[in-house]
Scaffold this motif. Structure first.
Motif, PDB file in Angstrom:
ATOM      1  N   ILE A   1      92.125 110.742  83.360  1.00 28.84           N
ATOM      2  CA  ILE A   1      91.344 111.524  82.400  1.00 28.84           C
ATOM      3  C   ILE A   1      89.844 111.329  82.636  1.00 28.84           C
ATOM      4  O   ILE A   1      89.059 112.249  82.412  1.00 28.84           O
ATOM      5  N   VAL A   2      89.429 110.158  83.138  1.00 30.78           N
ATOM      6  CA  VAL A   2      88.017 109.965  83.487  1.00 30.78           C
ATOM      7  C   VAL A   2      87.574 110.983  84.553  1.00 30.78           C
ATOM      8  O   VAL A   2      86.539 111.644  84.370  1.00 30.78           O
ATOM      9  N   PRO A   3      88.327 111.161  85.661  1.00 29.57           N
ATOM     10  CA  PRO A   3      87.934 112.211  86.615  1.00 29.57           C
ATOM     11  C   PRO A   3      87.914 113.605  85.983  1.00 29.57           C
ATOM     12  O   PRO A   3      87.013 114.402  86.272  1.00 29.57           O
ATOM     13  N   PHE A   4      88.875 113.911  85.099  1.00 27.04           N
ATOM     14  CA  PHE A   4      88.877 115.214  84.435  1.00 27.04           C
ATOM     15  C   PHE A   4      87.627 115.388  83.584  1.00 27.04           C
ATOM     16  O   PHE A   4      87.002 116.454  83.576  1.00 27.04           O
ATOM     17  N   LEU A   5      87.257 114.327  82.857  1.00 24.84           N
ATOM     18  CA  LEU A   5      86.070 114.361  81.996  1.00 24.84           C
ATOM     19  C   LEU A   5      84.832 114.743  82.811  1.00 24.84           C
ATOM     20  O   LEU A   5      84.087 115.655  82.443  1.00 24.84           O
ATOM     21  N   GLY A   6      84.619 114.071  83.932  1.00 18.15           N
ATOM     22  CA  GLY A   6      83.425 114.308  84.732  1.00 18.15           C
ATOM     23  C   GLY A   6      83.496 115.586  85.540  1.00 18.15           C
ATOM     24  O   GLY A   6      82.605 116.444  85.464  1.00 18.15           O
ATOM     25  N   ILE A   7      84.569 115.746  86.312  1.00 17.12           N
ATOM     26  CA  ILE A   7      84.693 116.923  87.179  1.00 17.12           C
ATOM     27  C   ILE A   7      84.868 118.179  86.329  1.00 17.12           C
ATOM     28  O   ILE A   7      84.319 119.237  86.653  1.00 17.12           O
ATOM     29  N   GLY A   8      85.598 118.078  85.219  1.00 18.82           N
ATOM     30  CA  GLY A   8      85.798 119.228  84.337  1.00 18.82           C
ATOM     31  C   GLY A   8      84.495 119.727  83.738  1.00 18.82           C
ATOM     32  O   GLY A   8      84.269 120.941  83.630  1.00 18.82           O
ATOM     33  N   LEU A   9      83.616 118.793  83.357  1.00 19.18           N
ATOM     34  CA  LEU A   9      82.316 119.188  82.801  1.00 19.18           C
ATOM     35  C   LEU A   9      81.501 119.963  83.836  1.00 19.18           C
ATOM     36  O   LEU A   9      80.957 121.040  83.551  1.00 19.18           O
ATOM     37  N   LEU A  10      81.450 119.417  85.061  1.00 15.83           N
ATOM     38  CA  LEU A  10      80.693 120.074  86.131  1.00 15.83           C
ATOM     39  C   LEU A  10      81.312 121.420  86.475  1.00 15.83           C
ATOM     40  O   LEU A  10      80.611 122.398  86.740  1.00 15.83           O
ATOM     41  N   TYR A  11      82.644 121.470  86.456  1.00 16.54           N
ATOM     42  CA  TYR A  11      83.361 122.717  86.714  1.00 16.54           C
ATOM     43  C   TYR A  11      83.010 123.763  85.646  1.00 16.54           C
ATOM     44  O   TYR A  11      82.731 124.930  85.971  1.00 16.54           O
ATOM     45  N   ALA A  12      82.996 123.348  84.383  1.00 22.11           N
ATOM     46  CA  ALA A  12      82.687 124.278  83.291  1.00 22.11           C
ATOM     47  C   ALA A  12      81.268 124.824  83.426  1.00 22.11           C
ATOM     48  O   ALA A  12      80.980 125.944  82.995  1.00 22.11           O
ATOM     49  N   LEU A  13      80.370 124.024  84.044  1.00 26.86           N
ATOM     50  CA  LEU A  13      78.976 124.458  84.223  1.00 26.86           C
ATOM     51  C   LEU A  13      78.775 125.225  85.529  1.00 26.86           C
ATOM     52  O   LEU A  13      77.672 125.711  85.801  1.00 26.86           O
TER      53      LEU A  13
ATOM     54  N   HIS B   1      93.189 126.102  84.340  1.00 27.95           N
ATOM     55  CA  HIS B   1      93.011 124.711  84.768  1.00 27.95           C
ATOM     56  C   HIS B   1      93.142 123.746  83.590  1.00 27.95           C
ATOM     57  O   HIS B   1      93.866 122.754  83.653  1.00 27.95           O
ATOM     58  N   PHE B   2      92.405 124.023  82.518  1.00 28.85           N
ATOM     59  CA  PHE B   2      92.364 123.088  81.383  1.00 28.85           C
ATOM     60  C   PHE B   2      93.741 122.976  80.724  1.00 28.85           C
ATOM     61  O   PHE B   2      94.184 121.885  80.378  1.00 28.85           O
ATOM     62  N   ARG B   3      94.408 124.129  80.558  1.00 29.57           N
ATOM     63  CA  ARG B   3      95.713 124.101  79.871  1.00 29.57           C
ATOM     64  C   ARG B   3      96.751 123.349  80.685  1.00 29.57           C
ATOM     65  O   ARG B   3      97.544 122.571  80.144  1.00 29.57           O
ATOM     66  N   ILE B   4      96.776 123.606  82.005  1.00 34.02           N
ATOM     67  CA  ILE B   4      97.770 122.918  82.837  1.00 34.02           C
ATOM     68  C   ILE B   4      97.491 121.417  82.848  1.00 34.02           C
ATOM     69  O   ILE B   4      98.420 120.605  82.739  1.00 34.02           O
TER      70      ILE B   4
ATOM     71  N   ARG C   1      83.359 125.995  75.523  1.00 36.05           N
ATOM     72  CA  ARG C   1      84.167 125.702  74.328  1.00 36.05           C
ATOM     73  C   ARG C   1      85.577 125.297  74.728  1.00 36.05           C
ATOM     74  O   ARG C   1      86.169 124.388  74.129  1.00 36.05           O
ATOM     75  N   ALA C   2      86.132 125.981  75.722  1.00 33.44           N
ATOM     76  CA  ALA C   2      87.482 125.619  76.190  1.00 33.44           C
ATOM     77  C   ALA C   2      87.471 124.204  76.761  1.00 33.44           C
ATOM     78  O   ALA C   2      88.371 123.399  76.477  1.00 33.44           O
ATOM     79  N   TYR C   3      86.432 123.881  77.556  1.00 33.21           N
ATOM     80  CA  TYR C   3      86.325 122.522  78.087  1.00 33.21           C
ATOM     81  C   TYR C   3      86.249 121.516  76.948  1.00 33.21           C
ATOM     82  O   TYR C   3      86.936 120.485  76.970  1.00 33.21           O
ATOM     83  N   ALA C   4      85.405 121.812  75.947  1.00 27.63           N
ATOM     84  CA  ALA C   4      85.249 120.886  74.814  1.00 27.63           C
ATOM     85  C   ALA C   4      86.585 120.680  74.106  1.00 27.63           C
ATOM     86  O   ALA C   4      86.947 119.561  73.740  1.00 27.63           O
ATOM     87  N   THR C   5      87.319 121.760  73.926  1.00 27.09           N
ATOM     88  CA  THR C   5      88.591 121.678  73.208  1.00 27.09           C
ATOM     89  C   THR C   5      89.610 120.838  73.965  1.00 27.09           C
ATOM     90  O   THR C   5      90.189 119.890  73.415  1.00 27.09           O
TER      91      THR C   5
END
Lengths: 159, 159, 159
Positions: free
Chosen positions: A87-99, A110-113, A18-22
């Motif tokens: 933001i494209v790298p954040f989108l992809g790497i962030g999703l994998l990180y969240a999983l 991480h997400f807030r910073i 949910r945090a990643y989605a937000t």
């Protein structure tokens, strides 16, 4: 069908996800805002790139003079491209990180910073702030993404 | 291993997720098509940007004259960049939206209108159609993405 | 909460998904490297685009002369944009492909060839290699993405 749905919503019920989605939605909306700011400057500075966009200013030479570049328009466009590049790298790497099962508090950090850094970057670019303001805000978002990539590779590496 | 696989395929068996997969693949393939159209115009207009790309036209000045910009090439490139700016938010927000448990009919409406708007946008840019054709098609895709972002934040907000 | 986490980590425990996570992270990190190479060439070639970036070189005309384009900087930027145009489709289509239940060996083949092709493409662009080196490496990555898109649509098509 509702059994499948239940399984899907388990993903969105997970707090890290949910945090990643937000935060992903926030930074993507911020990036989309750049389109509106570009349009605003194109119209107020009367600086267009497509001939069909100047048709309302009349025909021939009177309209052609508005086919020009404007420093403010170009600045917003550079900020927009920089968003895409980061933001494209954040989108992809962030999703994998969240999983990858991070601690909620670490993930939130991480997400807030990252989101904060990209918002500061936009202000630093558009005002503009003197350097190293923009450079530092860029570097902070970059470093957060590297940190998430490290966790993903540590958890999931399969070459 | 097959137990894991079963769980994974539950995601792809979900109808909303399948619709997301279908329309995302369609708009990404449409975006990829812009590369081929750019290459087509570069070759037919003989307008290149890298010196090594003009080597087959001979050496020295005879090849150098093909290092130039061409209005048709630049138009396709602008369409391609506009795709990136708008399809990247759809990719991310659309995925989160598909996981946020929307009604199938509502989700299909969002995905179909977005894909249709981006296809119209491409034709409007490349023909080109008189404004506000391109502007409206852009705005429709933009509005669909905002609507999905609203649903994601309403469902998942975790700051 | 830990039950949800368990379900989430099942995704990252799946071998195909881990391979996707690994190769996606690699190509995204490679793309991020282009930012550093751009910065390196901007600084060593003293070629900037934002006035505030040249402030450390003094004021007025002495700094203004560094607001210029440089062929090496522009070359890296074109490579970076080409990455965005090709890695964004891989990010989206690859994720859906990984969820569509491919054979592990087939999936690895796709991911490895794509990542290899993009790395070769970067070297071909930056050295630069004579054509068709860059063209072929681009085409290989493109073809891999089309192949994954075909599998996604065959498995998930829902219009």
């Amino acid at each position: 069908r509702s059994g499948e749905m239940a399984k899907l919503t388990q993903l969105i019920d997970n707090e890290v996800f949910r945090a990643y989605a937000t935060y992903t939605t926030i930074v993507l909306l911020k990036m989309m805002l750049m389109s509106l700011i570009t349009a605003y400057f194109r119209i107020t500075r009367k600086a267009f790139v497509n001939p069909e966009d100047t048709a309302s200013f009349g025909k021939g030479e009177s309209a052609k003079k508005y086919l020009r570049t404007d420093p403010d328009v170009e600045r917003v466009r550079r900020g927009h491209l920089n968003d895409l590049e980061n933001i494209v790298p954040f989108l992809g790497i962030g999703l994998l990180y969240a999983l990858s099962g991070p601690e909620l508090s670490t993930a939130l950090l991480h997400f807030r910073i990252f989101a904060g850094a990209r918002i500061v970057h936009t202000f630093a670019y558009l005002i503009p702030l003197p350097q190293p303001g923009r450079g530092l805000s860029w570097a902070v978002g970059y470093a957060v993404t590297i940190s998430m990539a490290y966790k993903v590779l540590k958890t999931a590496l399969y070459l």
